[in-house]
Write a protein that holds these residues in place. Structure first.
Motif, short mmCIF file in Angstrom:
data_model
loop_
_atom_site.label_atom_id
_atom_site.label_comp_id
_atom_site.label_asym_id
_atom_site.label_seq_id
_atom_site.Cartn_x
_atom_site.Cartn_y
_atom_site.Cartn_z
N SER A 360 0.72 -1.25 -0.38
CA SER A 360 0.23 -0.03 -0.06
C SER A 360 1.17 0.96 0.08
O SER A 360 0.63 2.60 -0.91
N ALA A 361 1.76 1.22 0.39
CA ALA A 361 3.25 2.28 0.58
C ALA A 361 3.81 2.01 -0.40
O ALA A 361 4.71 3.36 -0.60
N ASP A 362 3.77 1.39 -1.71
CA ASP A 362 4.38 1.29 -2.57
C ASP A 362 5.77 0.78 -2.48
O ASP A 362 7.05 1.51 -2.95
N ARG A 363 6.11 -0.26 -1.40
CA ARG A 363 6.99 -0.41 -1.10
C ARG A 363 7.63 -1.96 -1.23
O ARG A 363 7.05 -2.27 -1.03
N GLU A 364 9.35 -2.09 -1.19
CA GLU A 364 9.30 -3.45 -1.14
C GLU A 364 8.81 -3.79 0.14
O GLU A 364 9.39 -3.14 1.15
N VAL A 365 8.56 -5.63 -0.27
CA VAL A 365 8.12 -6.14 0.98
C VAL A 365 9.63 -6.52 1.78
O VAL A 365 10.45 -6.92 1.20
N PRO A 366 9.75 -6.21 3.27
CA PRO A 366 11.07 -6.54 3.39
C PRO A 366 10.76 -7.72 3.42
O PRO A 366 10.71 -9.41 3.45
N GLY A 367 12.90 -8.45 3.73
CA GLY A 367 13.41 -9.28 3.26
C GLY A 367 12.99 -10.02 4.26
O GLY A 367 12.65 -11.49 4.05
#
Length: 466
Positions: A360-367
Motif C-alpha cells: 500500500s505504501a509502494d515499498r518493497e516487502v521486507p526481506g
C-alpha cells in the motif's frame, strides 16, 4: 456447579501430554519487557481521535481489533484498527523466534498458552481502552450493498474508547442505546451476510461446546451462544481479510488461507443426506443458500450441518511470490482470504500485515518477510492441528469427568451423522458430542441413549441406543 475435577483441579496433565510450554525463556521475556517500555518509533498517522471500540469475550485482555463503523453517503466506512505487533517484535530476535515455534495462542480452561509474553499480548500491544497503541489501521469504504469500493491501510496510533462484549452490544442495540461507533453494525452485518451467501460461503449451524467453571468449583460443559453481534462482528473481520487477500494477489506476494472447492461426489452425498433428512433442496440452490434458510435449532438442521463439514476439509495456507498459486480461494468463504486481524494470537497475521502495509505504501516487502513465506504454511498448519487437538482433549476430559458417575443412565440425544455400526450424536443435557453404537440410527432425529462406559484416563465415553 455440576462437574468434576482432577486431583489438582486443572488441566496440567494435558499440558504435559501435549508438551505445551509452561513459560517463556528469560531472553524472550527480557526483549518483550524492553519492547513494552520503548517500542520502536515509526512515522505513524495520529488517529487517536477516532472513537474506536472493541468487542470481545468478557474478561479478554489480548485485544487485537477495534472498530468504528459509520455511514458514508449512501454507503458505509469501516475503520478497523489491528494491533501492530511489528512495532514490538524484532525480526529474528528472541520474541520472533519463540512465536514461530508456538504459532498461535492455545486456550485451555485453566489459562492460555500465549503466542507472545503477556507484557505484550495483554499489555503494550493490546488495544486496551484509554491507552494509546500502535496499530495497523484499515479504512474500507463500501457502497450501499456493502461491497468495497476503496481500501486503505497504514500504520497509526489509536486509542480505543470502550471495551464491550458480544452480549452487552447485543442488548444495547436491541434497546437503542448502542455506542455510536457500532450503531450501523446490524445493517452492515446483514448486508455482508447476504453477500456471503451470494458468494457461496458455507457457515455451519452446529452449536459449539464450551467449558465453564474453574478449578475451585469444578468444570462443566455448556453451549457457547452465538448471537447476531458475534456473527456481524465476524463479518467485519472477514471483510478485512478479503481486502488483504486482494492486495496480496494484485502484488503477487503473500500468504493466503485457502480451501479447495468441494468435489462432485461430496456434493452429491450431501444432497442425498438432505433428502434422507427430509430437507427440501431445490435444484439450482447452492449449499450456502440452503444452510442460510434452515432453522439451526432443529435436529435435522444440526444433522445437515454435521454432514456439511465434509465439504470444509482440506483448509490450509498458501504462500506465493511472483507466480500466483493454482487456487487462491477459500471455498468456505467464497473468496480469496488472508489472516490479518489477530496478530496477538496468530503468527501469520503479523507477516501478512507487513506485506499489505508495504504494498500500500509502494515499498518493497521486507526481506525478513519474504524469507519466512515458504515456511509459514507448514508452521501454521501444524499450529492449527495442535490447537484443535488441545481444544478437543479439554472438552473430552470434561465430558469424562462429568459422566464418570452416570454409567447406565439414559439421555436424550440428536443423531448428527450415522455410519454403518455407530453414529455421531449430540447429547442435549449435559451437552456432549459422542459416539453411539447401533446400526441404522436415524439421522436428524432425537433418540434415547444409554451411557455404557467412561474411561477418564483416555477421555472416552460410550453410548448405545436405549
Amino acid at each position: 456447579m455440576p462437574g468434576a475435577t482432577t486431583a489438582d483441579g486443572g488441566f496440567g496433565h494435558l499440558r504435559a501430554e501435549f508438551e505445551l510450554p509452561e513459560s517463556f525463556r528469560a531472553e524472550v521475556l527480557a526483549e518483550a519487557e524492553a519492547a513494552g517500555v520503548d517500542p520502536r518509533e515509526e512515522d505513524r498517522e495520529d488517529a487517536t481521535d477516532l472513537p474506536l471500540v472493541t468487542i470481545d469475550p468478557p474478561g479478554a485482555k489480548d485485544l487485537d481489533q477495534a472498530m468504528l463503523l459509520s455511514r458514508r453517503g449512501d454507503g458505509f466506512r469501516v475503520q478497523y484498527a489491528i494491533a501492530d505487533l511489528g512495532a514490538f517484535v524484532v525480526p529474528g530476535g528472541p520474541v520472533d523466534r519463540e512465536s514461530r515455534r508456538r504459532g498461535q495462542t492455545l486456550y485451555l480452561p485453566d489459562g492460555n498458552v500465549p503466542l507472545h509474553p503477556p507484557v505484550l499480548s495483554e499489555g503494550a500491544a493490546s488495544l486496551l481502552p484509554g491507552e494509546t497503541r500502535p496499530a495497523v489501521l484499515w479504512t474500507i469504504d463500501l457502497d450501499s450493498r456493502g461491497e468495497p469500493t476503496a481500501i486503505r491501510v497504514r500504520r497509526a496510533l489509536v486509542r480505543s474508547a470502550e471495551q464491550f462484549d458480544y452480549e452487552s452490544v447485543q442488548a444495547a442495540l436491541e434497546t437503542g442505546a448502542a455506542h455510536p461507533s457500532v450503531t450501523v453494525l446490524p445493517e452492515l452485518g446483514r448486508l455482508r451476510r447476504e453477500l456471503a451467501v451470494q458468494r457461496g460461503a458455507v457457515e455451519l449451524q452446529l452449536p459449539e461446546q464450551a467449558i465453564n467453571g474453574d478449578s475451585a468449583d469444578g468444570w462443566a460443559l455448556g453451549m457457547r451462544p452465538r448471537n447476531e453481534v458475534d456473527a456481524w462482528n465476524a463479518e467485519i473481520s472477514l471483510l478485512t481479510g478479503m481486502a488483504a487477500a486482494s492486495i496480496m494477489i494484485e502484488a503477487r506476494v503473500g500468504v493466503l488461507r485457502t480451501l479447495p472447492d468441494a468435489d462432485g461426489d461430496s456434493l452429491a452425498w450431501l444432497r442425498r443426506s438432505a433428502q434422507a433428512l427430509g430437507i427440501a433442496w431445490p435444484d439450482g440452490v447452492p449449499v450456502a443458500r440452503l444452510l442460510a434458510g434452515v432453522d439451526p435449532a432443529l435436529p435435522e438442521s444440526m444433522a445437515l450441518s454435521a454432514c456439511t463439514r465434509r465439504l470444509l476439509r482440506g483448509a490450509g495456507y498458501t504462500s506465493f511470490e511472483g507466480q500466483l498459486p493454482p487456487s487462491t480461494t477459500h471455498a468456505g468463504i467464497g473468496a480469496p482470504y488472508a489472516h490479518v486481524t489477530a496478530p496477538i494470537r496468530r503468527l501469520v497475521d503479523r507477516f501478512a500485515a507487513e506485506i499489505c502495509l508495504s504494498v500500500s505504501a509502494d515499498r518493497e516487502v521486507p526481506g525478513w518477510v519474504r524469507a519466512a513465506l515458504p515456511d509459514l504454511p507448514l508452521l501454521m498448519s501444524a499450529s492449527d492441528s495442535l490447537a484443535a487437538r488441545v481444544e478437543r482433549a479439554c472438552i473430552d476430559q470434561v465430558e469424562a469427568w462429568m459422566l464418570a458417575e452416570r454409567i447406565g443412565g439414559t439421555f436424550e440425544a440428536v443423531v448428527l451423522r450415522a455410519e454403518e455400526a455407530r453414529a455421531e450424536i449430540l447429547v442435549e443435557d449435559p451437552p456432549v458430542m459422542g459416539r453411539c453404537a447401533g446400526a441404522n440410527l436415524p439421522e436428524g432425529e432425537r433418540i434415547t441413549v444409554r451411557l455404557t462406559a467412561v474411561d477418564v484416563a483416555k477421555r472416552k465415553v460410550s453410548f448405545e441406543r436405549a
